[in-house]
Design an enzyme around this catalytic site. Structure first.
Site, PDB file in Angstrom:
ATOM      1  N   ASN A  10       0.874  -1.172   0.000  1.00  0.00           N
ATOM      2  CA  ASN A  10       0.000   0.000   0.000  1.00  0.00           C
ATOM      3  C   ASN A  10       0.913   1.224   0.000  1.00  0.00           C
ATOM      4  O   ASN A  10       1.499   1.562   1.019  1.00  0.00           O
ATOM      5  CB  ASN A  10      -0.894  -0.032   1.247  1.00  0.00           C
ATOM      6  CG  ASN A  10      -1.698   1.245   1.410  1.00  0.00           C
ATOM      7  OD1 ASN A  10      -1.757   2.073   0.484  1.00  0.00           O
ATOM      8  ND2 ASN A  10      -2.314   1.410   2.566  1.00  0.00           N
ATOM      9  N   TRP A  11       1.015   1.836  -1.141  1.00  0.00           N
ATOM     10  CA  TRP A  11       1.972   2.945  -1.284  1.00  0.00           C
ATOM     11  C   TRP A  11       1.477   4.241  -0.653  1.00  0.00           C
ATOM     12  O   TRP A  11       2.237   5.206  -0.552  1.00  0.00           O
ATOM     13  CB  TRP A  11       2.273   3.187  -2.775  1.00  0.00           C
ATOM     14  CG  TRP A  11       2.957   2.062  -3.464  1.00  0.00           C
ATOM     15  CD1 TRP A  11       3.234   0.816  -2.962  1.00  0.00           C
ATOM     16  CD2 TRP A  11       3.482   2.072  -4.793  1.00  0.00           C
ATOM     17  NE1 TRP A  11       3.892   0.059  -3.903  1.00  0.00           N
ATOM     18  CE2 TRP A  11       4.051   0.807  -5.042  1.00  0.00           C
ATOM     19  CE3 TRP A  11       3.511   3.033  -5.816  1.00  0.00           C
ATOM     20  CZ2 TRP A  11       4.655   0.482  -6.254  1.00  0.00           C
ATOM     21  CZ3 TRP A  11       4.101   2.713  -7.031  1.00  0.00           C
ATOM     22  CH2 TRP A  11       4.673   1.442  -7.241  1.00  0.00           C
ATOM     23  N   LYS A  12       0.213   4.276  -0.292  1.00  0.00           N
ATOM     24  CA  LYS A  12      -0.384   5.488   0.305  1.00  0.00           C
ATOM     25  C   LYS A  12      -0.115   6.695  -0.611  1.00  0.00           C
ATOM     26  O   LYS A  12      -0.074   6.541  -1.831  1.00  0.00           O
ATOM     27  CB  LYS A  12       0.126   5.687   1.730  1.00  0.00           C
ATOM     28  CG  LYS A  12      -0.048   4.401   2.574  1.00  0.00           C
ATOM     29  CD  LYS A  12       0.185   4.574   4.041  1.00  0.00           C
ATOM     30  CE  LYS A  12      -0.058   3.248   4.758  1.00  0.00           C
ATOM     31  NZ  LYS A  12       0.115   3.327   6.203  1.00  0.00           N
ATOM     32  N   HIS A  96      -9.331   1.445   4.997  1.00  0.00           N
ATOM     33  CA  HIS A  96      -8.061   1.611   5.700  1.00  0.00           C
ATOM     34  C   HIS A  96      -8.250   2.576   6.880  1.00  0.00           C
ATOM     35  O   HIS A  96      -9.037   3.518   6.779  1.00  0.00           O
ATOM     36  CB  HIS A  96      -6.994   2.139   4.737  1.00  0.00           C
ATOM     37  CG  HIS A  96      -5.616   2.065   5.311  1.00  0.00           C
ATOM     38  ND1 HIS A  96      -5.146   2.995   6.206  1.00  0.00           N
ATOM     39  CD2 HIS A  96      -4.626   1.148   5.142  1.00  0.00           C
ATOM     40  CE1 HIS A  96      -3.917   2.653   6.563  1.00  0.00           C
ATOM     41  NE2 HIS A  96      -3.573   1.547   5.940  1.00  0.00           N
ATOM     42  N   GLU A  98      -6.574   4.945   7.846  1.00  0.00           N
ATOM     43  CA  GLU A  98      -6.339   6.352   7.480  1.00  0.00           C
ATOM     44  C   GLU A  98      -7.557   6.935   6.772  1.00  0.00           C
ATOM     45  O   GLU A  98      -7.856   8.126   6.911  1.00  0.00           O
ATOM     46  CB  GLU A  98      -5.065   6.447   6.618  1.00  0.00           C
ATOM     47  CG  GLU A  98      -3.822   6.193   7.475  1.00  0.00           C
ATOM     48  CD  GLU A  98      -2.668   5.538   6.751  1.00  0.00           C
ATOM     49  OE1 GLU A  98      -2.648   5.539   5.503  1.00  0.00           O
ATOM     50  OE2 GLU A  98      -1.772   5.012   7.440  1.00  0.00           O
ATOM     51  N   GLU A 168      -5.087  -4.554  10.741  1.00  0.00           N
ATOM     52  CA  GLU A 168      -4.046  -3.543  10.900  1.00  0.00           C
ATOM     53  C   GLU A 168      -4.270  -2.768  12.200  1.00  0.00           C
ATOM     54  O   GLU A 168      -5.044  -1.793  12.215  1.00  0.00           O
ATOM     55  CB  GLU A 168      -4.069  -2.559   9.719  1.00  0.00           C
ATOM     56  CG  GLU A 168      -3.775  -3.199   8.384  1.00  0.00           C
ATOM     57  CD  GLU A 168      -3.200  -2.180   7.395  1.00  0.00           C
ATOM     58  OE1 GLU A 168      -2.155  -2.463   6.825  1.00  0.00           O
ATOM     59  OE2 GLU A 168      -3.796  -1.100   7.238  1.00  0.00           O
ATOM     60  N   GLY A 174       2.953   2.542  10.687  1.00  0.00           N
ATOM     61  CA  GLY A 174       3.912   3.621  10.508  1.00  0.00           C
ATOM     62  C   GLY A 174       4.703   3.965  11.757  1.00  0.00           C
ATOM     63  O   GLY A 174       5.357   5.000  11.812  1.00  0.00           O
ATOM     64  N   SER A 214       3.730  -1.953  10.265  1.00  0.00           N
ATOM     65  CA  SER A 214       5.182  -2.056  10.447  1.00  0.00           C
ATOM     66  C   SER A 214       5.743  -3.435  10.097  1.00  0.00           C
ATOM     67  O   SER A 214       6.620  -3.946  10.789  1.00  0.00           O
ATOM     68  CB  SER A 214       5.583  -1.648  11.869  1.00  0.00           C
ATOM     69  OG  SER A 214       5.270  -0.274  12.094  1.00  0.00           O
ATOM     70  N   GLY A 235       3.067  -0.997   4.260  1.00  0.00           N
ATOM     71  CA  GLY A 235       3.108   0.420   3.922  1.00  0.00           C
ATOM     72  C   GLY A 235       4.526   0.841   3.590  1.00  0.00           C
ATOM     73  O   GLY A 235       5.044   0.614   2.501  1.00  0.00           O
ATOM     74  N   GLY A 236       5.188   1.461   4.570  1.00  0.00           N
ATOM     75  CA  GLY A 236       6.506   2.057   4.354  1.00  0.00           C
ATOM     76  C   GLY A 236       7.514   1.163   3.656  1.00  0.00           C
ATOM     77  O   GLY A 236       8.212   1.613   2.732  1.00  0.00           O
TER      78      GLY A 236
HETATM   79  P1  13P Z   1       3.287   0.557   7.589  1.00  0.00           P
HETATM   80  O1  13P Z   1       3.816  -0.741   7.006  1.00  0.00           O
HETATM   81  O2  13P Z   1       4.017   1.755   7.080  1.00  0.00           O
HETATM   82  O3  13P Z   1       3.220   0.479   9.078  1.00  0.00           O
HETATM   83  O4  13P Z   1       1.787   0.725   7.065  1.00  0.00           O
HETATM   84  C1  13P Z   1       0.907  -0.325   7.197  1.00  0.00           C
HETATM   85  C2  13P Z   1      -0.332  -0.008   6.451  1.00  0.00           C
HETATM   86  O5  13P Z   1      -1.092   0.860   6.842  1.00  0.00           O
HETATM   87  C3  13P Z   1      -0.604  -0.749   5.224  1.00  0.00           C
HETATM   88  O6  13P Z   1      -1.882  -0.508   4.747  1.00  0.00           O
END
Ligand code: 13P
Length: 251
Positions: A10-12, A96, A98, A168, A174, A214, A235-236
Site C-alpha cells: 500500500n503505497w499510500k 483503511h 487512514e 491492521e 507507521g 510495520s 506500507g513504508g
Molecule cells: P506501515 O507498514 O508503514 O506500518 O503501514 C501499514 C499499512 O497501513 C498498510 O496498509
C-alpha cells in the site's frame, strides 16, 4: 486448507508517475519465484495507468487504495469501481484506518464500498483494527470483530471467496511498533472464528487474513509463519524495492 498468502504494497500518498514506474520495474527485475504466493501493488490513482502496461502477464497484480461506491455521477474528486477496472485493477483496499481517520469512512461506508467492489469484479481488501486506547482498555477483540461483522453485512458466502481481510492495529501503522506474532495470531484467530459464525467453517478456512502494521524485512518471516496470518499489507517498506522484495520472499 492451504491459503495462498497475499503480499500487498500500500503505497499510500507516495510516488510520482516516474517514481512509480521505476519501483515497479525494480520489483519485476528482482521478483524471483512467486508461484506459491500472490503479489499486489497499490499505487496512488495517478500512477495506475502508467504502471499497468509493465504488469501485463507478470505475477504482480494491480490494486487501488480506495474507491467510491457509485458507478458514475456528480461526485467531485471520487473514483468509481468501473474506472478502477478500466485501468487494470483487480483489487481495491477498503476502509483503511487512514480513510476512517481522515476521510470519515465508517463501517456503513465500508460496507457500501465493499458491495460495489464485489459487484464490479474487484477483490476488496477490507481493513480492520483497533487503536492503542482500545487495546489498552482490553477492547481490541470486540472492536475488531464488530468491524468485521458490520463491514461484511449482507455479503454472501460466495462473495467472500473474492474478499480479503486485513488486520491492521492502528498503533502499529507507521510506528515501527509491530504486533507480536502471538498477539497478531490471536486476533487473526478471533477474526476467523467470527467468519466461522457468519459463513461456516469451510468459507472461513478458505479466506485470507493479512496482517499490516510495520511489517519489515526483519519481522516478516515470523509473522507469516503464524497459522492464521495469510499475507501482509505493507506500507513504508513497500516503497523500497529491496525491502518489499525481501518481504515478498518471506520463508
Ligand atoms: P506501515 O507498514 O508503514 O506500518 O503501514 C501499514 C499499512 O497501513 C498498510 O496498509
Amino acid at each position: 486448507m492451504t491459503r495462498k498468502p497475499l503480499i500487498a504494497g500500500n503505497w499510500k500518498m507516495h510516488k510520482t508517475v516516474g517514481e512509480a514506474v521505476d519501483l515497479v520495474q525494480a520489483l519485476l527485475d528482482g521478483l524471483g519465484d512467486v508461484a506459491d504466493r500472490e503479489v499486489l501493488v497499490c499505487p496512488p490513482f495517478t500512477a495506475l495507468a502508467s504502471v499497468r502496461p509493465l504488469l501485463a502477464d507478470k505475477p504482480i497484480a494491480l490494486g487501488a487504495q480506495n474507491m467510491f461506491y457509485e458507478l458514475q455521477g456528480a461526485y467531485t474528486g471520487a473514483i468509481s469501481p468501473i474506472m478502477l477496472r478500466d485501468v487494470g485493477c483487480s483489487y481495491v483496499i477498503i476502509g483503511h484506518s487512514e480513510r476512517r481517520q481522515y476521510f470519515g469512512d465508517d463501517d456503513a461506508m465500508v460496507n457500501r464500498k465493499l458491495k460495489a467492489a464485489l459487484a464490479n469484479d474487484l477483490r476488496p481488501i477490507m481493513c480492520v483494527g483497533e487503536s492503542k486506547t482500545q487495546r489498552d482498555a482490553g477492547h481490541a477483540e470486540s472492536i475488531v470483530t464488530a468491524q468485521v461483522r458490520a463491514g461484511l453485512a449482507d455479503i454472501t458466502a460466495e462473495q467472500m471467496q473474492s474478499t480479503v481481510i486485513a488486520y491492521e492495529p492502528i498503533w502499529a501503522i507507521g510506528t515501527g511498533d509491530t504486533a507480536t506474532p502471538d498477539d497478531a495470531q490471536a486476533m487473526h484467530a478471533a477474526i476467523r472464528r467470527t467468519l466461522v459464525e457468519l459463513y461456516g467453517a469451510e468459507v472461513a478456512e478458505s479466506m485470507r487474513i493479512q496482517y499490516g502494521g510495520s511489517v519489515k524485512p526483519d519481522n516478516a518471516d515470523e509473522l507469516m509463519a503464524q497459522a492464521d496470518i495469510d499475507g501482509a499489507l505493507v506500507g513504508g517498506a513497500s516503497l523500497k524495492a529491496d525491502q518489499f522484495l525481501r518481504i515478498i520472499q518471506f520463508r
